[in-house]
Scaffold this active site. Structure first.
Site, mmCIF file in Angstrom:
data_model
loop_
_atom_site.group_PDB
_atom_site.id
_atom_site.type_symbol
_atom_site.label_atom_id
_atom_site.label_comp_id
_atom_site.label_asym_id
_atom_site.label_seq_id
_atom_site.Cartn_x
_atom_site.Cartn_y
_atom_site.Cartn_z
ATOM 1 N N ASN A 10 39.302 11.237 -85.027
ATOM 2 C CA ASN A 10 40.166 10.230 -84.386
ATOM 3 C C ASN A 10 41.558 10.797 -84.133
ATOM 4 O OD1 ASN A 10 38.903 7.421 -84.035
ATOM 5 N ND2 ASN A 10 38.108 8.122 -86.005
ATOM 6 N N MET A 90 41.442 8.064 -96.586
ATOM 7 C CA MET A 90 40.610 7.297 -97.508
ATOM 8 C C MET A 90 41.316 7.050 -98.840
ATOM 9 S SD MET A 90 38.244 6.744 -95.401
ATOM 10 C CE MET A 90 36.729 6.162 -96.112
ATOM 11 N N HIS A 109 39.063 0.901 -88.637
ATOM 12 C CA HIS A 109 38.017 0.549 -89.595
ATOM 13 C C HIS A 109 36.693 0.417 -88.850
ATOM 14 C CE1 HIS A 109 36.189 -1.062 -93.186
ATOM 15 N NE2 HIS A 109 35.626 -1.986 -92.427
ATOM 16 N N ASP A 145 41.836 -3.957 -95.209
ATOM 17 C CA ASP A 145 41.083 -4.188 -93.957
ATOM 18 C C ASP A 145 41.223 -5.615 -93.421
ATOM 19 O OD1 ASP A 145 40.157 -1.570 -94.266
ATOM 20 O OD2 ASP A 145 38.338 -2.193 -95.299
ATOM 21 N N GLN A 171 31.532 5.815 -83.468
ATOM 22 C CA GLN A 171 32.632 6.809 -83.400
ATOM 23 C C GLN A 171 33.031 7.126 -81.968
ATOM 24 O OE1 GLN A 171 33.225 10.383 -85.474
ATOM 25 N NE2 GLN A 171 34.288 9.171 -87.011
HETATM 26 C C1 GAR Z 1 36.172 6.982 -89.034
HETATM 27 O O1 GAR Z 1 34.870 6.633 -88.665
HETATM 28 C C2 GAR Z 1 36.952 5.759 -89.464
HETATM 29 O O2 GAR Z 1 36.566 4.609 -88.780
HETATM 30 C C3 GAR Z 1 36.601 5.695 -90.930
HETATM 31 O O3 GAR Z 1 36.576 7.023 -91.356
HETATM 32 C C4 GAR Z 1 36.143 7.851 -90.287
HETATM 33 C C5 GAR Z 1 37.058 9.037 -90.172
HETATM 34 O O4 GAR Z 1 36.562 9.944 -89.224
HETATM 35 N N1 GAR Z 1 37.573 4.938 -91.648
HETATM 36 C C6 GAR Z 1 37.277 4.200 -92.719
HETATM 37 O O5 GAR Z 1 36.165 4.120 -93.177
HETATM 38 C C7 GAR Z 1 38.453 3.459 -93.320
HETATM 39 N N2 GAR Z 1 38.026 2.618 -94.381
HETATM 40 P P1 GAR Z 1 37.494 11.073 -88.614
HETATM 41 O O6 GAR Z 1 38.153 11.814 -89.796
HETATM 42 O O7 GAR Z 1 36.567 11.974 -87.876
HETATM 43 O O8 GAR Z 1 38.514 10.417 -87.725
#
Ligand code: GAR
Length: 190
Positions: A10, A90, A109, A145, A171
């Site tokens: 992201n 996280m 989220h 959240d 994603q």
């Molecule tokens: C993402 O899918 C985001 O939505 C999730 O972690 C992933 C990070 O991916 N976030 C959560 O679960 C927050 N509680 P990335 O490091 O490739 O962006």
């Protein structure tokens, strides 16, 4: 300023959109730095390769959430960011930290909030028999959240989906709506 813990896809989507749309010239905005609580987060290497400042600050070096969040705020404040973007960061943040960045702290989220706060969102959506799932960008408040929703995208849950196949479909939408939400924030500032 973008905070990550892992792959940073992201964060990369925001960086790429900022480059493609020339946010620096059009909005006077840039990604000031990328910070991770894990020094080996793949996203840090991506950011470095893009010439973006990076910081690694391990929560394991601190004996309380408050102590970590105080150090985190110090690291963030060195860049004086207008917006703090949590992108797969996280860590649960303390009320003091959230209050410090009130109105300029956002999170992504992987569910259609208010459904499925917390972890394992995709498996829980499948187990509940949901026909749609999705992703939410929201302002961060004290409750996990639950802050005001800024943007959402929905995807179908297909027969035979696993948490992994659904996560991949979600994603792809994350990478659309997070840059869009950040753009909306910075254009409102300008
Ligand atoms: C993402 O899918 C985001 O939505 C999730 O972690 C992933 C990070 O991916 N976030 C959560 O679960 C927050 N509680 P990335 O490091 O490739 O962006």
């Amino acid at each position: 300023m973008i905070l990550i813990s892992g792959s940073g896809s992201n964060m990369a989507a925001i960086v790429r959109t900022a480059q493609q749309e020339d946010w620096a010239r059009r909005h006077g905005a840039r990604v000031a730095a990328v910070l991770s609580n894990k020094a080996d987060a793949a996203g840090l290497a991506f950011a470095r390769a893009e010439g973006i400042a990076t910081e690694a600050l391990s929560h394991k070096a601190f004996d309380s959430r408050e102590a970590f969040d105080t150090a985190l705020a110090q690291a963030i404040d060195r860049y004086q960011p207008s917006l703090v973007v949590l992108a797969g960061f996280m860590r649960i943040l303390t009320p003091g930290f959230v209050a410090r960045y009130a109105g300029r702290l956002i999170n992504i989220h992987p569910s259609l909030l208010p459904a499925f706060t917390g972890l394992n969102t995709h498996q829980r959506a499948i187990d509940a028999g949901c026909k749609v799932a999705g992703v939410t960008v929201h302002q961060v408040t004290d409750e996990l959240d639950v802050g005001p929703i800024l943007d959402q995208a929905a995807v179908p849950v297909l027969p035979g989906d696993t948490a992994e196949t659904l996560a991949a479909r979600v994603q792809a939408q994350e990478h659309v709506i997070y840059p869009r939400a950040v753009r909306a924030f910075i254009t409102a500032l300008a």
